[in-house]
Design a protein around this motif. Structure first.
Motif, PDB file in Angstrom:
ATOM      1  N   THR A  61       0.811  -1.207   0.000  1.00  0.00           N
ATOM      2  CA  THR A  61       0.000   0.000   0.000  1.00  0.00           C
ATOM      3  C   THR A  61       0.848   1.262   0.000  1.00  0.00           C
ATOM      4  N   MET A  62       2.085   1.209   0.439  1.00  0.00           N
ATOM      5  CA  MET A  62       2.926   2.392   0.485  1.00  0.00           C
ATOM      6  C   MET A  62       3.838   2.511  -0.733  1.00  0.00           C
ATOM      7  N   VAL A  63       4.061   1.448  -1.448  1.00  0.00           N
ATOM      8  CA  VAL A  63       4.971   1.493  -2.581  1.00  0.00           C
ATOM      9  C   VAL A  63       4.381   2.291  -3.729  1.00  0.00           C
ATOM     10  N   ARG A  64       3.129   2.103  -4.054  1.00  0.00           N
ATOM     11  CA  ARG A  64       2.537   2.751  -5.208  1.00  0.00           C
ATOM     12  C   ARG A  64       2.490   4.278  -5.085  1.00  0.00           C
ATOM     13  N   PRO A  65       1.983   4.861  -3.994  1.00  0.00           N
ATOM     14  CA  PRO A  65       2.014   6.329  -3.907  1.00  0.00           C
ATOM     15  C   PRO A  65       3.439   6.885  -3.994  1.00  0.00           C
ATOM     16  N   TYR A  66       4.391   6.206  -3.396  1.00  0.00           N
ATOM     17  CA  TYR A  66       5.784   6.638  -3.467  1.00  0.00           C
ATOM     18  C   TYR A  66       6.261   6.620  -4.917  1.00  0.00           C
ATOM     19  N   THR A  67       5.848   5.611  -5.652  1.00  0.00           N
ATOM     20  CA  THR A  67       6.215   5.499  -7.060  1.00  0.00           C
ATOM     21  C   THR A  67       5.523   6.567  -7.898  1.00  0.00           C
ATOM     22  N   ILE A  68       4.258   6.823  -7.626  1.00  0.00           N
ATOM     23  CA  ILE A  68       3.501   7.827  -8.371  1.00  0.00           C
ATOM     24  C   ILE A  68       4.185   9.185  -8.291  1.00  0.00           C
ATOM     25  N   THR A  69       4.711   9.530  -7.119  1.00  0.00           N
ATOM     26  CA  THR A  69       5.328  10.844  -6.922  1.00  0.00           C
ATOM     27  C   THR A  69       6.824  10.833  -7.225  1.00  0.00           C
ATOM     28  N   ARG A  70       7.347   9.731  -7.700  1.00  0.00           N
ATOM     29  CA  ARG A  70       8.775   9.572  -7.975  1.00  0.00           C
ATOM     30  C   ARG A  70       9.612   9.901  -6.744  1.00  0.00           C
ATOM     31  N   PRO A  92     -14.718  22.330 -12.848  1.00  0.00           N
ATOM     32  CA  PRO A  92     -13.982  22.740 -11.648  1.00  0.00           C
ATOM     33  C   PRO A  92     -14.188  21.764 -10.493  1.00  0.00           C
ATOM     34  N   ALA A  93     -13.095  21.477  -9.796  1.00  0.00           N
ATOM     35  CA  ALA A  93     -13.137  20.559  -8.659  1.00  0.00           C
ATOM     36  C   ALA A  93     -12.138  21.015  -7.611  1.00  0.00           C
ATOM     37  N   ALA A  94     -12.462  20.771  -6.359  1.00  0.00           N
ATOM     38  CA  ALA A  94     -11.567  21.104  -5.254  1.00  0.00           C
ATOM     39  C   ALA A  94     -10.525  20.004  -5.085  1.00  0.00           C
ATOM     40  N   VAL A  95      -9.413  20.356  -4.462  1.00  0.00           N
ATOM     41  CA  VAL A  95      -8.332  19.396  -4.215  1.00  0.00           C
ATOM     42  C   VAL A  95      -8.872  18.166  -3.489  1.00  0.00           C
ATOM     43  N   ALA A  96      -9.706  18.375  -2.472  1.00  0.00           N
ATOM     44  CA  ALA A  96     -10.259  17.254  -1.706  1.00  0.00           C
ATOM     45  C   ALA A  96     -11.098  16.337  -2.589  1.00  0.00           C
ATOM     46  N   GLU A  97     -11.863  16.915  -3.515  1.00  0.00           N
ATOM     47  CA  GLU A  97     -12.685  16.097  -4.420  1.00  0.00           C
ATOM     48  C   GLU A  97     -11.816  15.254  -5.340  1.00  0.00           C
ATOM     49  N   VAL A  98     -10.764  15.869  -5.867  1.00  0.00           N
ATOM     50  CA  VAL A  98      -9.879  15.146  -6.783  1.00  0.00           C
ATOM     51  C   VAL A  98      -9.210  13.986  -6.051  1.00  0.00           C
ATOM     52  N   ALA A  99      -8.699  14.245  -4.854  1.00  0.00           N
ATOM     53  CA  ALA A  99      -8.055  13.188  -4.072  1.00  0.00           C
ATOM     54  C   ALA A  99      -9.028  12.050  -3.787  1.00  0.00           C
ATOM     55  N   SER A 100     -10.244  12.396  -3.419  1.00  0.00           N
ATOM     56  CA  SER A 100     -11.262  11.381  -3.129  1.00  0.00           C
ATOM     57  C   SER A 100     -11.598  10.566  -4.368  1.00  0.00           C
ATOM     58  N   ASP A 101     -11.783  11.248  -5.500  1.00  0.00           N
ATOM     59  CA  ASP A 101     -12.130  10.541  -6.734  1.00  0.00           C
ATOM     60  C   ASP A 101     -11.024   9.603  -7.194  1.00  0.00           C
ATOM     61  N   LEU A 102      -9.770   9.997  -6.965  1.00  0.00           N
ATOM     62  CA  LEU A 102      -8.645   9.149  -7.363  1.00  0.00           C
ATOM     63  C   LEU A 102      -8.359   8.051  -6.349  1.00  0.00           C
ATOM     64  N   GLY A 103      -8.852   8.218  -5.127  1.00  0.00           N
ATOM     65  CA  GLY A 103      -8.561   7.247  -4.078  1.00  0.00           C
ATOM     66  C   GLY A 103      -7.124   7.350  -3.608  1.00  0.00           C
ATOM     67  N   LEU A 104      -6.553   8.567  -3.707  1.00  0.00           N
ATOM     68  CA  LEU A 104      -5.179   8.807  -3.291  1.00  0.00           C
ATOM     69  C   LEU A 104      -5.151   9.714  -2.069  1.00  0.00           C
ATOM     70  N   PRO A 105      -4.105   9.611  -1.258  1.00  0.00           N
ATOM     71  CA  PRO A 105      -3.972  10.554  -0.147  1.00  0.00           C
ATOM     72  C   PRO A 105      -3.849  11.982  -0.675  1.00  0.00           C
ATOM     73  N   VAL A 106      -4.321  12.944   0.099  1.00  0.00           N
ATOM     74  CA  VAL A 106      -4.275  14.345  -0.318  1.00  0.00           C
ATOM     75  C   VAL A 106      -2.836  14.781  -0.576  1.00  0.00           C
ATOM     76  N   SER A 107      -1.899  14.334   0.249  1.00  0.00           N
ATOM     77  CA  SER A 107      -0.503  14.739   0.070  1.00  0.00           C
ATOM     78  C   SER A 107       0.042  14.290  -1.284  1.00  0.00           C
ATOM     79  N   VAL A 108      -0.296  13.098  -1.695  1.00  0.00           N
ATOM     80  CA  VAL A 108       0.141  12.583  -3.003  1.00  0.00           C
ATOM     81  C   VAL A 108      -0.557  13.355  -4.121  1.00  0.00           C
ATOM     82  N   THR A 109      -1.842  13.600  -3.958  1.00  0.00           N
ATOM     83  CA  THR A 109      -2.611  14.335  -4.964  1.00  0.00           C
ATOM     84  C   THR A 109      -2.042  15.736  -5.161  1.00  0.00           C
ATOM     85  N   LYS A 110      -1.674  16.417  -4.076  1.00  0.00           N
ATOM     86  CA  LYS A 110      -1.118  17.763  -4.193  1.00  0.00           C
ATOM     87  C   LYS A 110       0.174  17.770  -5.007  1.00  0.00           C
TER      88      LYS A 110
END
Length: 134
Positions: A16-25, A74-92
């Protein structure tokens, strides 16, 4: 709902932690820190660089493409993170990438006063005067 990026084959939870780390390089913070949960994002219709030349997106990750698709409206940061199923920090981090490339526009949300037609200056002056008398 399990986010699509989680590796369900991992039983110890390490996947569960490898993929977000990979997404953000490997990045743990966005280049810019002015995103709040209610920052409004919109896909740029005709992206241009600082010289006015059309921006041609480089190689985009699937998450970047999903963000651009989601932000056609238009979408808020929180909406985008929720729709992607990613943590807000990764989404930002991903959002900052797209804004830096000129593919995504970010703005503070419109205030209630602006949406309602503007603040009543007489009322604001009366409040100011009342506070000064205290």
């Amino acid at each position: 709902m399990t986010p699509y990026w989680e590796d369900e084959a991992e039983e110890d939870g390490a996947g569960t932690m490898v993929r977000p780390y990979t997404i953000t390089r490997g990045r743990t913070a966005p280049e810019r820190d002015d995103f709040s949960l209610i920052t409004v994002l919109t896909t740029a219709q005709d992206p241009r660089d600082e010289h006015g030349a059309p921006v041609r997106p480089g190689r985009l990750q699937p998450e970047h493409r999903m963000i651009l698709e989601r932000c056609r409206l238009p979408a808020a940061v929180a909406e985008v993170a929720s729709d992607l199923g990613l943590p807000v920090s990764v989404t930002k981090i991903l959002l900052a990438d797209l804004v830096a490339q000129g593919l995504l526009l970010a703005r503070a949300p419109l205030s209630v006063a602006r949406v309602a037609g503007g603040a009543d200056m007489g009322m604001l002056a009366a409040v100011r005067d009342g506070l000064r008398r205290l």
